[in-house]
Design an enzyme around this catalytic site. Structure first.
Site, PDB file in Angstrom:
ATOM      1  N   ASN A  62      -2.143  -0.426  -5.220  1.00 54.31           N
ATOM      2  CA  ASN A  62      -0.948   0.388  -5.001  1.00 54.31           C
ATOM      3  C   ASN A  62      -0.727   0.477  -3.493  1.00 54.31           C
ATOM      4  OD1 ASN A  62      -2.817   1.133  -7.175  1.00 54.31           O
ATOM      5  ND2 ASN A  62      -1.118   2.339  -7.946  1.00 54.31           N
ATOM      6  N   HIS A  87       6.549  -0.013  -6.956  1.00 56.20           N
ATOM      7  CA  HIS A  87       5.859  -0.498  -5.756  1.00 56.20           C
ATOM      8  C   HIS A  87       6.715  -1.517  -5.008  1.00 56.20           C
ATOM      9  CE1 HIS A  87       1.781   0.507  -7.883  1.00 56.20           C
ATOM     10  NE2 HIS A  87       2.407   1.575  -7.449  1.00 56.20           N
ATOM     11  N   TYR A  93      -1.880  -4.375 -14.157  1.00 54.87           N
ATOM     12  CA  TYR A  93      -0.864  -4.847 -13.211  1.00 54.87           C
ATOM     13  C   TYR A  93      -1.227  -6.251 -12.745  1.00 54.87           C
ATOM     14  CZ  TYR A  93      -0.363   0.222 -12.087  1.00 54.87           C
ATOM     15  OH  TYR A  93      -0.204   1.576 -12.119  1.00 54.87           O
TER      16      TYR A  93
HETATM   17  C1  LIG Z   1       6.236   7.573  -9.551  1.00 57.71           C
HETATM   18  C2  LIG Z   1       5.597   6.812  -8.425  1.00 57.71           C
HETATM   19  C3  LIG Z   1       4.212   6.681  -8.398  1.00 57.71           C
HETATM   20  C4  LIG Z   1       3.610   5.960  -7.388  1.00 57.71           C
HETATM   21  N1  LIG Z   1       2.233   5.934  -7.334  1.00 57.71           N
HETATM   22  C5  LIG Z   1       1.636   5.366  -6.260  1.00 57.71           C
HETATM   23  C6  LIG Z   1       0.230   5.483  -6.075  1.00 57.71           C
HETATM   24  O1  LIG Z   1      -0.477   6.112  -6.859  1.00 57.71           O
HETATM   25  N2  LIG Z   1      -0.312   4.902  -4.979  1.00 57.71           N
HETATM   26  C7  LIG Z   1       0.445   4.191  -4.075  1.00 57.71           C
HETATM   27  O2  LIG Z   1      -0.112   3.639  -3.131  1.00 57.71           O
HETATM   28  N3  LIG Z   1       1.777   4.092  -4.211  1.00 57.71           N
HETATM   29  C8  LIG Z   1       2.384   4.692  -5.264  1.00 57.71           C
HETATM   30  N4  LIG Z   1       3.742   4.662  -5.361  1.00 57.71           N
HETATM   31  C9  LIG Z   1       4.512   3.922  -4.334  1.00 57.71           C
HETATM   32  C10 LIG Z   1       4.594   4.635  -2.986  1.00 57.71           C
HETATM   33  O3  LIG Z   1       4.785   6.021  -3.138  1.00 57.71           O
HETATM   34  C11 LIG Z   1       5.718   4.002  -2.174  1.00 57.71           C
HETATM   35  O4  LIG Z   1       5.425   2.632  -2.023  1.00 57.71           O
HETATM   36  C12 LIG Z   1       5.864   4.627  -0.794  1.00 57.71           C
HETATM   37  O5  LIG Z   1       6.163   5.999  -0.879  1.00 57.71           O
HETATM   38  C13 LIG Z   1       6.970   3.922  -0.015  1.00 57.71           C
HETATM   39  O6  LIG Z   1       6.970   4.418   1.308  1.00 57.71           O
HETATM   40  P1  LIG Z   1       8.241   4.258   2.237  1.00 57.71           P
HETATM   41  O7  LIG Z   1       7.879   4.763   3.575  1.00 57.71           O
HETATM   42  O8  LIG Z   1       8.756   2.889   2.107  1.00 57.71           O
HETATM   43  O9  LIG Z   1       9.381   5.183   1.573  1.00 57.71           O
HETATM   44  P2  LIG Z   1       9.355   6.614   0.906  1.00 57.71           P
HETATM   45  O10 LIG Z   1       7.982   7.160   0.858  1.00 57.71           O
HETATM   46  O11 LIG Z   1      10.106   6.494  -0.363  1.00 57.71           O
HETATM   47  O12 LIG Z   1      10.184   7.525   1.926  1.00 57.71           O
HETATM   48  C14 LIG Z   1      11.548   7.368   2.153  1.00 57.71           C
HETATM   49  C15 LIG Z   1      12.086   8.695   2.671  1.00 57.71           C
HETATM   50  O13 LIG Z   1      13.385   8.509   3.195  1.00 57.71           O
HETATM   51  C16 LIG Z   1      14.250   9.536   2.745  1.00 57.71           C
HETATM   52  N5  LIG Z   1      15.602   8.976   2.752  1.00 57.71           N
HETATM   53  C17 LIG Z   1      16.058   7.987   1.957  1.00 57.71           C
HETATM   54  N6  LIG Z   1      17.336   7.709   2.243  1.00 57.71           N
HETATM   55  C18 LIG Z   1      17.702   8.550   3.240  1.00 57.71           C
HETATM   56  C19 LIG Z   1      18.933   8.753   3.942  1.00 57.71           C
HETATM   57  N7  LIG Z   1      20.005   8.029   3.659  1.00 57.71           N
HETATM   58  N8  LIG Z   1      18.974   9.718   4.887  1.00 57.71           N
HETATM   59  C20 LIG Z   1      17.870  10.460   5.156  1.00 57.71           C
HETATM   60  N9  LIG Z   1      16.685  10.304   4.513  1.00 57.71           N
HETATM   61  C21 LIG Z   1      16.612   9.366   3.572  1.00 57.71           C
HETATM   62  C22 LIG Z   1      13.711   9.876   1.363  1.00 57.71           C
HETATM   63  O14 LIG Z   1      14.115  11.166   0.960  1.00 57.71           O
HETATM   64  C23 LIG Z   1      12.203   9.755   1.573  1.00 57.71           C
HETATM   65  O15 LIG Z   1      11.640  10.953   2.046  1.00 57.71           O
HETATM   66  C24 LIG Z   1       4.392   5.366  -6.378  1.00 57.71           C
HETATM   67  C25 LIG Z   1       5.779   5.507  -6.392  1.00 57.71           C
HETATM   68  C26 LIG Z   1       6.388   6.231  -7.395  1.00 57.71           C
HETATM   69  C27 LIG Z   1       7.877   6.410  -7.378  1.00 57.71           C
END
Ligand SMILES: Cc1cc2nc3c(=O)[nH]c(=O)nc-3n(C[C@H](O)[C@H](O)[C@H](O)COP(=O)(O)OP(=O)(O)OC[C@H]3O[C@@H](n4cnc5c(N)ncnc54)[C@H](O)[C@@H]3O)c2cc1C
Ligand SMILES: *[C@@H]1O[C@H](CO)[C@@H](O)[C@H](O)[C@H]1NC(C)=O
Ligand SMILES: *[C@@H]1O[C@H](CO)[C@@H](O)[C@H](O)[C@H]1NC(C)=O
Ligand SMILES: *[C@@H]1O[C@H](CO)[C@@H](O)[C@H](O)[C@H]1NC(C)=O
Ligand SMILES: *[C@@H]1O[C@H](CO)[C@@H](O)[C@H](O)[C@H]1NC(C)=O
Ligand SMILES: *[C@@H]1O[C@H](CO)[C@@H](O)[C@H](O)[C@H]1NC(C)=O
Ligand SMILES: *[C@@H]1O[C@H](CO)[C@@H](O)[C@H](O)[C@H]1NC(C)=O
Ligand SMILES: *[C@@H]1O[C@H](CO)[C@@H](O)[C@H](O)[C@H]1NC(C)=O
Ligand SMILES: *[C@@H]1O[C@H](CO)[C@@H](O)[C@H](O)[C@H]1NC(C)=O
Ligand SMILES: *[C@@H]1O[C@H](CO)[C@@H](O)[C@H](O)[C@H]1NC(C)=O
Ligand SMILES: *[C@@H]1O[C@H](CO)[C@@H](O)[C@H](O)[C@H]1NC(C)=O
Ligand SMILES: *[C@@H]1O[C@H](CO)[C@@H](O)[C@H](O)[C@H]1NC(C)=O
Ligand SMILES: CC(=O)N[C@H]1CO[C@H](CO)[C@@H](O)[C@@H]1O
Length: 577
Positions: A554, A511, A431
């Site tokens: 990450n 990410h 990356y």
């Molecule tokens: C396949 C994959 C692998 C990854 N691997 C890693 C890793 O190993 N290490 C790492 O650090 N990061 C990793 N990431 C990235 C990391 O998971 C994300 O950066 C992180 O989860 C983002 O956090 P967030 O709080 O922004 O949103 P999210 O964790 O995505 O949470 C958003 C929440 O809001 C809810 N939501 C969305 N829209 C609505 C709505 N309209 N109404 C009600 N609820 C809603 C969703 O259901 C979800 O629960 C990975 C991501 C993916 C997809």
């Protein structure tokens, strides 16, 4: 009808039976376990950012409602999506780290958001429930002004330490303290040491990210996926002032100019017309992830005019869009970043590719499954990554960029005409991390599907040149490691040709950051230094969206630290509930 009009009708916090006067004057009695009342804070999305905000706000006595569009995930949260071999236990697909790779081959992957074209988690825990579990304590440079942070956000230690106190990382997640399936570590040691890399416990020296390697670190506890769901959410849930409600979809916030007056949901048990009410001075925090938060902002009349025009042209959403005179033009979705990533696939005779993880769901190695079920030890106590490494590179523009490597046994696909032994495969994902200058754009289309509008990877040719240089350095060491063979790209393909023809969709690292950037200038940022949306009194964002630029690793560790700090900032802000 305005939800705010109902303020005060239900002054007690819990109303078990709600009377609704329906059409034609009939009286419908609806049982409800949810208090139909107003809240100090409504948080939209129970992912990484939202759970931490909800815990810290309820901890100091605020009345908090946490809304999540998805449902249960881990066993602790009543999830029950179990592999056949774990039937009858509380060990779901999301609890068992070793099932991570099976997320990508599941015939019914219901847990990914179906209305976003890239991968995002739509269940309790959001991305933290589905991700690879890699967990890096943020570095000082991650929060630097050079990395896009406004001044005042540099001294993150107090908040990062608060995260570590709640959720320390582990680089040996098996309950017996042993490491399993470790062959790639030995191979990488042979490859990296001659190139001047130093072995360290990565999270013991977060700021050391040049020429270092170590065992992968995770947010797992007791051999199971943990993250914010197993920690922060558990302390919030026992508080009487905290309410969690799942299967609630939030479409927009209701606004009177700069004031949010309610949160529009699809659940009428939460208020008339599905509108959740706020207490006087109540506040709303959007934590729906980069794509989810952006879409809610657009539907609330906040964002670039082309996105708002799409909402206006969508029959269902247009009804709730504020009048154009109240639209706020902020760069929501602009200049987002994600790590460009390129995979290299190798074989080495010492490596056990673990059947490339293809059988872990239906037909695991019996001894490993039995060991894990017995006491959460063994191969299944970790997700697939085994080794991580970092190296700094100076770009021709004078900007330092970092390369991160993540190494795991097995491979998802191989492209070679040479014979190879599939039992000896391993994958190295390279990356480009902190310092990436390429930016893209995310948004929606006319059906409100969330998607990248401009891909962010390699927009700046210097990003590509730097990652290419890093990959070539790695490849130059192969000859020094006996029996190490690069199978993708193979010896009929140059590294340049491989990188030049790499499918952009495969470069996605999931990410995404920067869709609602923090900053001081509303022409380039969406939230101010208190995480408050510019032009709004009581609307905030706490999730990956506010992070202006990619961190070293990450991102979930950084998102957690940001959530701790942003919540403290919001609590300190005058005029709140
Ligand atoms: C396949 C994959 C692998 C990854 N691997 C890693 C890793 O190993 N290490 C790492 O650090 N990061 C990793 N990431 C990235 C990391 O998971 C994300 O950066 C992180 O989860 C983002 O956090 P967030 O709080 O922004 O949103 P999210 O964790 O995505 O949470 C958003 C929440 O809001 C809810 N939501 C969305 N829209 C609505 C709505 N309209 N109404 C009600 N609820 C809603 C969703 O259901 C979800 O629960 C990975 C991501 C993916 C997809
Ligand atoms: C619950 O919230 C109310 C209103 O904000 C507050 O007065 C009360 O002290 C809180 N109770 C607890 C137990 O935190
Ligand atoms: C599963 O977890 C729930 C809640 O923590 C608990 O009540 C139940 O006993 C557990 N079941 C098993 C089979 O462990
Ligand atoms: C768990 O079980 C395995 C296999 O029986 C054993 O080797 C290991 O020591 C046990 N670990 C713990 C922590 O009990
Ligand atoms: C609201 O939306 C969520 C998520 O799409 C869904 O699971 C739920 O069933 C919907 N609720 C109603 C009452 O339609
Ligand atoms: C909107 O806010 C203004 C003051 O900012 C107030 O006069 C007006 O009554 C409000 N409208 C509604 C519908 O609440
Ligand atoms: C508006 O929507 C209609 C279909 O509902 C579509 O044909 C049209 O192209 C859209 N216009 C814009 C500007 O998006
Ligand atoms: C496999 O590699 C060849 C060149 O070696 C390339 O032309 C082809 O597009 C690659 N196929 C895939 C699916 O990447
Ligand atoms: C392939 O690798 C496995 C595991 O190292 C080994 O047992 C097997 O003999 C190899 N097969 C061939 C054809 O070399
Ligand atoms: C929006 O994108 C989705 C997913 O690609 C697609 O199914 C849908 O038809 C698109 N809608 C419009 C109006 O283009
Ligand atoms: C490529 O590698 C294979 C073995 O993997 C070898 O047989 C072949 O001679 C090599 N070809 C070239 C052009 O180096
Ligand atoms: C996006 O980035 C470019 C290049 O750095 C900059 O010129 C522009 O102002 C940025 N736009 C926004 C909306 O942040
Ligand atoms: C297992 C295996 O393939 N071993 C080979 C490693 O490479 C040496 C030569 O460098 C061979 O002699 C071994 O057979």
């Amino acid at each position: 009808m305005e939800g705010g009009l109902y303020k005060g009708f239900f002054p007690c916090s819990i109303v078990n039976v709600m009377l609704i006067t329906g059409v034609q004057g009939s009286v419908i009695t609806t049982a409800s376990s949810v208090p139909t009342s107003a809240y100090d804070y409504v948080i939209v999305g129970a992912g990484v950012g939202g759970i931490i905000a909800a815990d810290r706000l309820s901890e100091v006595g605020k009345k908090v409602l946490l809304l999540e569009r998805g449902g249960p995930s881990t066993g602790e949260t009543s999830g029950d999506y179990n592999a056949p071999w774990a039937a009858g236990t509380n060990l779901t697909k999301f609890d068992i780290p070793g099932l991570y790779e099976s997320e990508f081959s599941d015939p019914d992957p219901w847990y990914w958001c179906q209305d976003i074209t890239v991968k995002a988690g739509c269940l309790l825990g959001g991305g933290a429930t589905l991700n690879g579990g890699l967990y890096w304590y943020p570095t000082d440079a991650d929060f630097s002004v050079e990395n896009g942070w406004p001044s005042g956000w540099q001294d993150h230690a107090q908040y990062t330490n608060a995260v570590i106190a709640r959720l320390p990382s582990t680089d040996h997640p098996s309950t017996d303290g042993q490491r399993y399936l470790e062959q790639t570590f030995g191979v990488m040691q042979q490859l990296l040491e001659p190139q001047g890399y130093r072995h360290l416990t990565i999270n013991d020296e977060p700021n050391s990210k040049d020429h270092v390697y170590g065992h992968s670190a995770f947010d797992f506890i007791d051999g199971k996926r943990a993250g914010p769901v197993a920690t922060y959410l558990q302390t919030a849930e026992v508080r009487p002032n905290f309410t969690y409600k799942d299967f609630v979809y939030v479409s927009s916030v209701m606004r009177n100019g700069s004031q949010v007056t309610g949160v529009r949901t699809n659940d009428t048990s939460l208020g008339a017309g599905g509108v959740v009410s706020l207490n006087p001075n109540g506040r709303v925090i959007l934590s729906s992830g980069s794509y989810g938060t952006s879409r809610i902002l657009f539907q609330s009349g906040i964002g670039p005019s082309d996105m708002l025009a799409l909402v206006k042209n969508n029959t269902e959403a247009a009804v709730h869009l504020p009048p154009q005179s109240q639209w706020i033009n902020l760069p929501v979705g602009m200049n987002v970043s994600d790590n460009p990533s390129i995979k290299l696939v190798f074989t080495h005779p010492s490596v056990d590719s673990y059947e490339n993880w293809a059988d872990v769901w239906t037909d695991p190695r019996p001894a490993d499954a039995a060991q894990y079920l017995k006491n959460q030890s063994g191969v299944f106590a970790s997700s697939s990554a085994r080794v991580n490494f970092w190296r700094a590179y100076a770009g021709s523009d004078g900007i330092t960029r970092f390369m991160q490597g993540t190494v795991r046994p097995g491979a998802g696909s191989v492209n070679t005409t040479n014979p190879y032994n599939a039992s000896q495969l391993f994958t190295m994902t390279t990356y480009l991390s902190q310092g990436v200058t390429s930016r893209g754009r995310l948004g929606i289309n006319g059906s409100l599907t969330g998607m990248p509008l401009v891909n962010p990877w390699f927009q700046d040719p210097i990003d590509k040149a730097v990652l290419l240089e890093g990959i070539k350095d790695i490849v130059s060491g192969i000859a020094t490691v006996p029996n190490l063979t690069l199978v993708t790209p193979d010896n009929h393909t140059t590294i340049d040709a491989y990188v030049n023809s790499y499918n952009p969709a495969s470069m996605n690292s999931n990410h995404w950051v920067g869709a609602a950037k923090i900053g001081t200038d509303p022409t380039t940022a969406v939230v101010d230094t208190d995480a408050r949306v510019f032009g709004m009194n009581n609307l905030f964002v706490i999730d990956a969206s506010i992070i202006p630029a990619l961190p070293m690793g990450n991102p979930q560790g950084m998102i957690m630290s940001v959530a701790e700090r942003a919540t403290a900032k919001i609590l300190a802000l005058a005029g709140g509930p």
